[in-house]
Design a protein around this motif. Structure first.
Motif, PDB file in Angstrom:
ATOM      1  N   PRO A 178     -10.044  11.133   5.823  1.00 22.57           N
ATOM      2  CA  PRO A 178      -8.792  11.861   5.666  1.00 22.57           C
ATOM      3  C   PRO A 178      -8.744  13.097   6.536  1.00 22.57           C
ATOM      4  O   PRO A 178      -9.762  13.744   6.786  1.00 22.57           O
ATOM      5  N   THR A 222       4.553   6.136   4.879  1.00 25.12           N
ATOM      6  CA  THR A 222       4.591   6.275   6.343  1.00 25.12           C
ATOM      7  C   THR A 222       5.854   5.645   6.912  1.00 25.12           C
ATOM      8  O   THR A 222       6.522   6.224   7.778  1.00 25.12           O
ATOM      9  N   ARG A 247      -4.599   9.715   8.215  1.00 26.28           N
ATOM     10  CA  ARG A 247      -5.977   9.242   8.306  1.00 26.28           C
ATOM     11  C   ARG A 247      -6.252   8.861   9.754  1.00 26.28           C
ATOM     12  O   ARG A 247      -5.417   8.264  10.405  1.00 26.28           O
ATOM     13  N   ALA A 292      -2.349   1.807   9.011  1.00 26.16           N
ATOM     14  CA  ALA A 292      -2.330   1.621   7.562  1.00 26.16           C
ATOM     15  C   ALA A 292      -2.157   0.162   7.168  1.00 26.16           C
ATOM     16  O   ALA A 292      -2.482  -0.224   6.045  1.00 26.16           O
ATOM     17  N   ARG A 330       0.593   5.267  13.058  1.00 25.70           N
ATOM     18  CA  ARG A 330      -0.050   5.436  11.749  1.00 25.70           C
ATOM     19  C   ARG A 330       0.284   4.280  10.830  1.00 25.70           C
ATOM     20  O   ARG A 330      -0.545   3.841  10.016  1.00 25.70           O
ATOM     21  N   TRP A 375       0.948  12.747   0.797  1.00 24.98           N
ATOM     22  CA  TRP A 375       0.642  11.918   1.966  1.00 24.98           C
ATOM     23  C   TRP A 375      -0.288  12.648   2.907  1.00 24.98           C
ATOM     24  O   TRP A 375      -0.137  13.836   3.170  1.00 24.98           O
ATOM     25  N   ARG A 376      -1.285  11.950   3.387  1.00 22.98           N
ATOM     26  CA  ARG A 376      -2.239  12.527   4.331  1.00 22.98           C
ATOM     27  C   ARG A 376      -2.407  11.588   5.509  1.00 22.98           C
ATOM     28  O   ARG A 376      -2.411  10.364   5.351  1.00 22.98           O
ATOM     29  N   THR A 432       4.398  13.365  -2.320  1.00 27.71           N
ATOM     30  CA  THR A 432       3.580  12.158  -2.490  1.00 27.71           C
ATOM     31  C   THR A 432       2.122  12.396  -2.151  1.00 27.71           C
ATOM     32  O   THR A 432       1.289  11.497  -2.315  1.00 27.71           O
ATOM     33  N   ASP A 452       0.851  -1.202   0.000  1.00 28.81           N
ATOM     34  CA  ASP A 452       0.000   0.000   0.000  1.00 28.81           C
ATOM     35  C   ASP A 452       0.884   1.248   0.000  1.00 28.81           C
ATOM     36  O   ASP A 452       1.717   1.425   0.898  1.00 28.81           O
ATOM     37  N   ARG A 475       0.414   4.304   0.790  1.00 30.43           N
ATOM     38  CA  ARG A 475       0.314   5.124   2.005  1.00 30.43           C
ATOM     39  C   ARG A 475       1.153   4.540   3.130  1.00 30.43           C
ATOM     40  O   ARG A 475       1.827   5.263   3.865  1.00 30.43           O
TER      41      ARG A 475
END
Length: 394
Positions: free
Chosen positions: A391, A205, A380, A317, A313, A377-378, A375, A199, A201
């Motif tokens: 998000p 991370t 969540r 994820a 995180r 990146w956020r 990227t 993934d 994300r």
């Protein structure tokens, strides 16, 4: 938090002490075993490399083991190699014990992370992670300075014996208090877990975690010469400064644990900005002892607060990889623990002085922000009311 979590933290404290204590023991080991100081320093690199390789590998091998049984097995191996290390007169044997000990440490931490988040509700992974990693920060506060004192009084072997003895109550505590069995039934298929680990994300991370941890250990590894050679404090200040950094780390992990689940965005964005600015301030102001001491505490708090939140995180994820998530998170952060000190040492060897690692730390944090920005990146967060992820802008 379940009491068993704090007992797992005790074991992590013993293992964290072992990982970091060599920073004050390398010269004594080199003299006793008849090797050069750089060769003795390879013991630290060997441990870090063992953690990087061992975490995902051992987590994969132990994924079907009962968690309590796996934790006990890793602790027994960890204790045994420290007894062997304390007794040996061979540098090669000592080096081998560090690699095996790192594998055991990596396996324990990987399984412990999964066990910890399995003991709490689905939206409390950040608090569980911070409780477990509190053992690492306490190792910086008490374990590492105590190891340095033991080495000074009775030689480096005393520190190894101390870690072995400290592992005994942790062994008993895990045996009596950690739930048995592989919670949640049989693990999902290995292929499916590995697929979920791709993934994007999650990968970003983990990369951010490696960069932040690299920044942390780039400076922490060379904190002693920074304090003595640049700040002008005496050698007697070194254990206290290391403990001060650890006290900050414990404070940061504890504080971040309160917000990592519900408000990770402010922790990562605000804490990350403060962390980068703090490294710059330390590099510029290291010649002033009072400012240096204040920043050592602050940077310990920010480094571990941001770092532990990124671990949480990563676990969120990687929910589709419940048995491997802890191993890959452990490996990623130990990549930082290996690369950071290496880059700092290379800068010192190149003649850039003891401030150079601090500037590199600032650069690594800036690079983390650049990666997050490019990227998209956020963060969540898991919403308690509806059980889904939404998000949250940083």
């Amino acid at each position: 938090m379940p009491f068993a979590l704090f007992l797992l933290g005790l074991a992590v404290f013993a293992q964290g002490t072992s990982e970091f204590m060599l920073s004050g023991l390398v010269p004594d080991i080199a003299r006793d075993l008849g090797v050069s100081v750089p060769a003795a320093g390879a013991l630290t690199s060997a441990f870090a490399a063992g953690m990087v390789v061992g975490a995902p590998l051992v987590a994969g091998l132990a994924r079907r083991w009962p968690r309590r049984g796996a934790l006990l097995a890793f602790l027994v191996v960890f204790l045994a190699v420290h007894v062997v290390g304390a007794l040996t007169g061979s540098f090669a044997v000592l080096l081998a014990t560090r690699v095996v000990g790192a594998f055991a440490n990596a396996g324990f931490l990987a399984v412990a992370l999964v066990a910890a988040v399995g003991m709490v509700p689905g939206d409390a992974k950040g608090r569980a992670t911070s409780t477990l990693l509190g053992g690492v920060t306490l190792a910086c506060v008490a374990g590492v300075p105590a190891g340095a004192v033991l080495g000074e009084l009775w030689g480096w072997r005393a520190a190894f014996w101390a870690v072995a003895l400290l592992s005994l109550p942790a062994l008993v505590a895990v045996a009596r208090s950690v739930p048995g069995g592989a919670a949640g039934g049989p693990p999902p298929a290995l292929r499916g877990e590995l697929r979920s680990l791709r993934d994007p994300r999650l990968l970003v991370t983990l990369l951010l975690g490696a960069l932040v941890n690299g920044a942390t250990f780039c400076t922490f590894t060379y904190l002693a010469p920074l304090v003595t050679e640049v700040a002008g404090l005496g050698d007697s200040w070194v254990p206290g400064v290391l403990a001060l950094f650890g006290a900050g780390a414990f404070t940061g992990v504890t504080a971040a644990g309160r917000f990592a689940d519900r408000r990770p965005g402010p922790v990562l964005a605000g804490g990350g900005l403060a962390l980068g600015a703090g490294w710059c301030a330390l590099a510029l102001g290291a010649g002033h002892p009072a400012l240096t001491l204040a920043l050592v505490f602050a940077q310990g708090a920010l480094s571990f607060g941001v770092g532990s939140t990124l671990i949480a995180r990563a676990l969120y994820a990687a929910q589709d990889a419940p048995t491997l998530a802890g191993g890959f998170a452990t490996a990623a952060f130990n990549v930082g623990a290996a690369v950071g000190p290496w880059t700092g040492g290379a800068a010192i060897d190149a003649g850039f002085g003891y401030r150079a690692p601090v500037w590199i730390s600032a650069g690594l944090v800036a690079l983390a922000f650049a990666v997050a920005g490019t990227t998209g990146w956020r963060v969540r967060v898991r919403e308690r009311s509806v059980g889904r992820e939404a998000p949250l802008r940083r």
